[in-house]
Motif scaffolding. Structure first.
Motif, PDB file in Angstrom:
ATOM      1  N   ASP A 321       0.810  -1.191  -0.095  1.00 42.01           N
ATOM      2  CA  ASP A 321       0.129  -0.040  -0.059  1.00 42.01           C
ATOM      3  C   ASP A 321       0.936   1.328   0.153  1.00 42.01           C
ATOM      4  N   GLY A 322       1.964   1.318  -0.704  1.00 39.24           N
ATOM      5  CA  GLY A 322       2.901   2.327  -0.809  1.00 39.24           C
ATOM      6  C   GLY A 322       3.658   2.767   0.173  1.00 39.24           C
ATOM      7  N   ARG A 323       3.899   1.773   1.293  1.00 37.17           N
ATOM      8  CA  ARG A 323       4.402   1.992   2.587  1.00 37.17           C
ATOM      9  C   ARG A 323       5.290   0.896   3.091  1.00 37.17           C
ATOM     10  N   ILE A 525       9.823   5.698  -0.574  1.00 37.69           N
ATOM     11  CA  ILE A 525       8.956   5.256   0.297  1.00 37.69           C
ATOM     12  C   ILE A 525       8.744   6.193   1.513  1.00 37.69           C
ATOM     13  N   PRO A 526       7.612   6.699   1.661  1.00 34.14           N
ATOM     14  CA  PRO A 526       7.302   7.647   2.553  1.00 34.14           C
ATOM     15  C   PRO A 526       7.587   7.507   4.185  1.00 34.14           C
ATOM     16  N   ARG A 561       8.970  14.325   6.284  1.00 32.04           N
ATOM     17  CA  ARG A 561       7.790  13.759   5.816  1.00 32.04           C
ATOM     18  C   ARG A 561       6.692  13.680   7.017  1.00 32.04           C
ATOM     19  N   ASP A 562       7.123  13.815   8.068  1.00 31.27           N
ATOM     20  CA  ASP A 562       5.958  13.590   9.433  1.00 31.27           C
ATOM     21  C   ASP A 562       5.628  15.197   9.706  1.00 31.27           C
ATOM     22  N   GLY A 563       6.061  16.018   9.153  1.00 27.58           N
ATOM     23  CA  GLY A 563       5.654  17.336   9.480  1.00 27.58           C
ATOM     24  C   GLY A 563       5.813  17.653  10.875  1.00 27.58           C
TER      25      GLY A 563
END
Length: 602
Positions: A321-323, A525-526, A561-563
Motif C-alpha cells: 500500500d505504498g509504504r 517510500i514515505p 515527511r512527518d511534518g
C-alpha cells in the motif's frame, strides 16, 4: 605463539533483550518511550497523544545516532541489533582472559581513529554525558603526538611529529633522532625531485577542481592514473599511490576513485593547517571504545526512552500500500516476528541491508537496486598482547611495505586511567598492539599464502612476521617472540583456510563510479529511510563520520515527511577554503567547455 579467544563472543545483553510485548495479532510493536532534552521539548507529543514510533534497524554508529536524534525530538525509538551495540566501532572482551578479579583483555574489530576533519560525530560525542567530563565523551579523545611510516628491507622508518598547537614536541633520543633523519633522507634520495614536484602539481589540480569536475571526470579516474603512478619510481608508487589508498581508504590505487582519495587528502591538509578543524589530525579514545563511548551512549539513550532489542536479526523489510508495512525479524530464540512502527530507519551495513529489501520495496525505489553495485572488501583487526611494552612510535604506524598493508598502534600509553596489567587479563600482559589488516588477497612472507587462505593461527603468525620485518630490520629488536603473551583475531572472520571464508564486517570501498551509486537518506517510500556509511554524504568515505552524518540526514528527512516542528539536525560539511573558490568557479566554466583544469599540465 599462544592462541587466545578464537571462539565467537557471547553477548550477555542478547539474553536480557529477549523479552518483548507480543500483540494479540502476534506482531511486535515498537514500544513507546518518553524523550527528554531541549530538542525534544518543542516536539514532545501533546498530553494524551502517543509518541510516533520509529524502528531503527541496526545498532552501529548510524543506528545509535539516528536513535539519539529522534529520541531528543520526542519519538519513541526501538533499536534492533543482531549482535552488539556499536557495530564495527565497538570493543569486545577476549573470552576466558580475565583472572584475579581483572577485566577481560580488551579487543576490537579495528582501532579507533577520529581525526579533526570530523565534525558531526564529535558533536554527538559532546552530547553523551561522561562522569567528570565537561564535554561528555568528547573529552575522552586524546591526540597522539607523532606517527610513523615503517619501512622494510633495512630502510629507516619515517617518524614524524603531528603538528598541533597543544602538542608538546615528541621526545627523541639521539639515536631515534638519527634514525628519523636517516629515514627522511633515504626517502628523499629515492624519491626523485621531479616526481615530488609532479605530485604537488596533481594535488593543486584537484584542489582547484570544481565540484562538477570532481563528480564527473575525477570520479571516473582511478587514483593510480590521476597520479601517473605507472610512470613513476617504486618509492613514489609505494608512498604516494598505494600507501594512501590501501592503508587508509582500503581500496586498491589502481581502481580507487580520485574524487574520494583527493577529497580525503584535501581535508587532511586543511586539518594540518588548522583550517576548519574540530581538533588535531589524529585522535583516539583514552579507554577501550565501549568504556569510553559506546556504554555511556547506550546508558544515555536509555535515559531518553530508547529501547533496545539485542539478538534480533532483520530478515525482510516488507512493502504494501505504498509504504513499509512491517519488518520480518528473528528473535534470539529463532522465532519469526513482524515488527511495526510509524517509520523505519535502515541502519545496517550495505552488504546486510540490501539482503533485507524485498522485491516490492526495490521496485518502489530504483535507487535501492543501485546499491547492489556498491562493493565491500575485508579490513579486519587483530590484537597482540605483550608482556613488555615495545619501543614504538607514540601513535599510529603504517607498515607501507608489508604485503598485507598493516597499520597499528600500541594502546596502553594512551589509556592513562587504566593500569593495563592491574586492570586487564591475567596481569602478565602489559600492553595491546592493535593491528588492522587491509589486504587479504596478496601472498604473505611466511607461508606464501593470502590471508584468506591461511588458518587463524597462520594469520596471526604471518602478521607478526610482517610486523617484525618492518620494525626489526635496521639493527634493533623492537618486537620479539619472547614478549608475546597472546593474540586475538576479530571473531567476525570465519572459515579461514577453507575455500569459502566469510567476514561479517566488511568495509565499503570506493572504486571509480561508487559516488553515483550511493543512495540518499530519504527514499521514495514515505516511511522508510537509510542510514549508514554507504549513504551519500559530503565526506564520501566509509567512516564513522559518514555514518553519523547520514543518520542526521535520515532523521531530517523523516521530520519533513512527518511534518514535525522539531529543530532539524545540523549536518556540517567538510571545510572549503574560501580563497580557492574563485579558482573553482573558473574551473567550472573550463569543464563545461571541455577544457582541462588550469593547472593540469598532463
Amino acid at each position: 605463539m599462544t592462541r587466545t579467544g578464537n571462539s565467537r563472543r557471547t553477548f550477555i545483553a542478547g539474553a536480557a533483550a529477549t523479552a518483548g510485548a507480543l500483540s494479540a495479532t502476534g506482531s511486535l510493536a515498537a514500544p513507546a518511550g518518553a524523550a527528554t532534552g531541549p530538542a525534544a521539548a518543542s516536539a514532545a507529543p501533546a498530553a494524551g497523544q502517543a509518541a510516533r514510533r520509529v524502528a531503527v534497524l541496526g545498532g552501529g554508529v548510524a543506528g545509535l545516532t539516528a536513535a539519539h536524534e529522534l529520541a531528543e525530538r520526542g519519538y519513541a525509538v526501538t533499536v534492533y541489533e543482531r549482535r552488539a551495540l556499536g557495530g564495527k566501532a565497538r570493543s569486545m572482551d577476549v573470552p576466558g582472559s580475565a583472572r584475579g578479579g581483572r577485566r577481560p583483555l580488551p579487543a576490537e574489530h579495528g582501532f579507533r581513529f577520529i581525526p579533526g576533519i570530523y565534525h558531526n560525530l564529535p558533536d554527538t560525542m559532546r552530547r553523551i554525558p561522561f562522569p567528570g567530563n565537561a564535554n561528555g565523551v568528547w573529552d575522552n579523545l586524546v591526540a597522539p603526538p607523532e606517527m610513523m611510516f615503517a619501512r622494510a628491507a633495512g630502510r629507516e622508518d619515517l617518524r614524524a611529529p603531528i603538528p598541533w598547537p597543544d602538542h608538546a614536541p615528541a621526545e627523541l633520543t639521539p639515536d631515534e633522532l638519527r634514525r628519523a633523519l636517516t629515514g627522511i633522507l633515504q626517502t628523499l634520495v629515492r624519491l626523485p625531485l621531479h616526481e615530488t614536484a609532479y605530485f604537488v602539481d596533481r594535488a593543486l589540480v584537484f584542489l582547484t577542481s570544481c565540484d562538477e569536475r570532481r563528480d564527473g571526470q575525477w570520479e571516473r579516474t582511478p587514483w593510480w592514473e590521476f597520479t601517473r603512478a605507472a610512470r613513476m619510481s617504486s618509492e613514489y608508487q609505494r608512498i604516494l599511490a598505494i600507501g594512501v589508498t590501501r592503508n587508509i581508504v582500503a581500496t586498491k590505487a589502481e581502481e580507487a576513485s580520485t574524487r574520494t582519495v583527493g577529497t580525503l587528502g584535501e581535508a587532511f591538509v586543511f586539518n594540518l593547517l588548522g583550517r576548519g578543524a574540530d581538533g588535531p589530525p589524529d585522535r583516539i579514545l583514552n579507554l577501550p571504545t565501549n568504556e569510553a563511548w559506546i556504554d555511556p551512549w547506550e546508558a544515555h539513550l536509555r535515559s531518553l526512552g530508547v529501547e533496545f532489542r539485542i539478538g534480533w536479526t532483520v530478515r525482510e523489510v516488507r512493502y504494501g500500500d505504498g509504504r513499509v508495512s512491517g519488518v520480518l525479524v528473528e528473535d534470539p530464540a529463532g522465532a519469526a516476528r513482524t515488527i511495526t512502527a510509524d517509520h523505519y530507519v535502515s541502519a545496517l551495513p550495505v552488504e546486510h541491508a540490501r539482503r533485507t529489501w524485498s522485491p516490492a520495496l526495490r521496485a518502489a525505489d530504483p535507487m535501492l537496486g543501485r546499491c547492489d553495485l556498491l562493493r565491500t572488501d575485508w579490513m579486519t583487526g587483530i590484537q597482540f598482547y605483550l608482556t613488555e611494552r615495545a619501543p614504538l612510535v607514540h601513535g599510529h604506524l603504517n607498515c607501507i611495505d608489508s604485503p598485507w598493508s598493516l597499520t597499528a598502534i600500541q594502546q596502553a600509553e594512551h589509556w592513562p586511567a587504566r593500569d593495563f596489567p592491574a586492570d586487564y587479563g591475567d596481569g602478565a600482559a602489559v600492553d595491546c598492539l592493535s593491528v588492522d589488516i587491509s589486504e587479504w588477497d596478496k601472498p604473505g612472507i611466511l607461508y606464501g599464502k593470502t590471508a584468506k587462505q591461511c588458518t587463524r593461527e597462520e594469520v596471526a603468525r604471518e602478521v607478526w612476521a610482517q610486523l617484525k620485518a618492518s620494525l626489526n630490520d635496521t639493527g634493533s629488536t623492537v618486537l620479539s617472540d619472547g614478549k608475546l603473551h597472546s593474540w586475538f583475531l576479530d571473531p567476525g572472520v570465519d572459515g579461514l583456510g577453507t575455500p569459502h571464508p566469510t567476514n561479517q564486517d566488511e568495509l565499503l570501498i570506493h572504486p571509480t563510479g561508487t559516488f553515483h551509486n550511493r543512495p540518499s537518506a530519504g527514499t521514495r517510500i514515505p516511511n522508510f529511510f537509510l542510514s549508514g556509511d554507504y549513504v551519500s554524504v559530503d565526506i564520501d568515505l566509509a567512516t564513522m563520520e559518514g555514518a553519523n552524518a547520514s543518520a542526521r540526514a535520515a532523521v531530517n528527512s523523516l521530520l519533513e515527511r512527518d511534518g514535525s516542528p522539531a529543530a532539524r539536525c545540523t549536518v556540517q560539511k567538510l571545510y572549503r577554503a574560501p580563497e580557492v573558490e574563485s579558482l573553482k568557479r573558473q574551473d567550472r566554466w573550463r569543464y563545461r567547455l571541455g577544457l582541462r583544469n588550469l593547472f593540469d599540465l598532463g
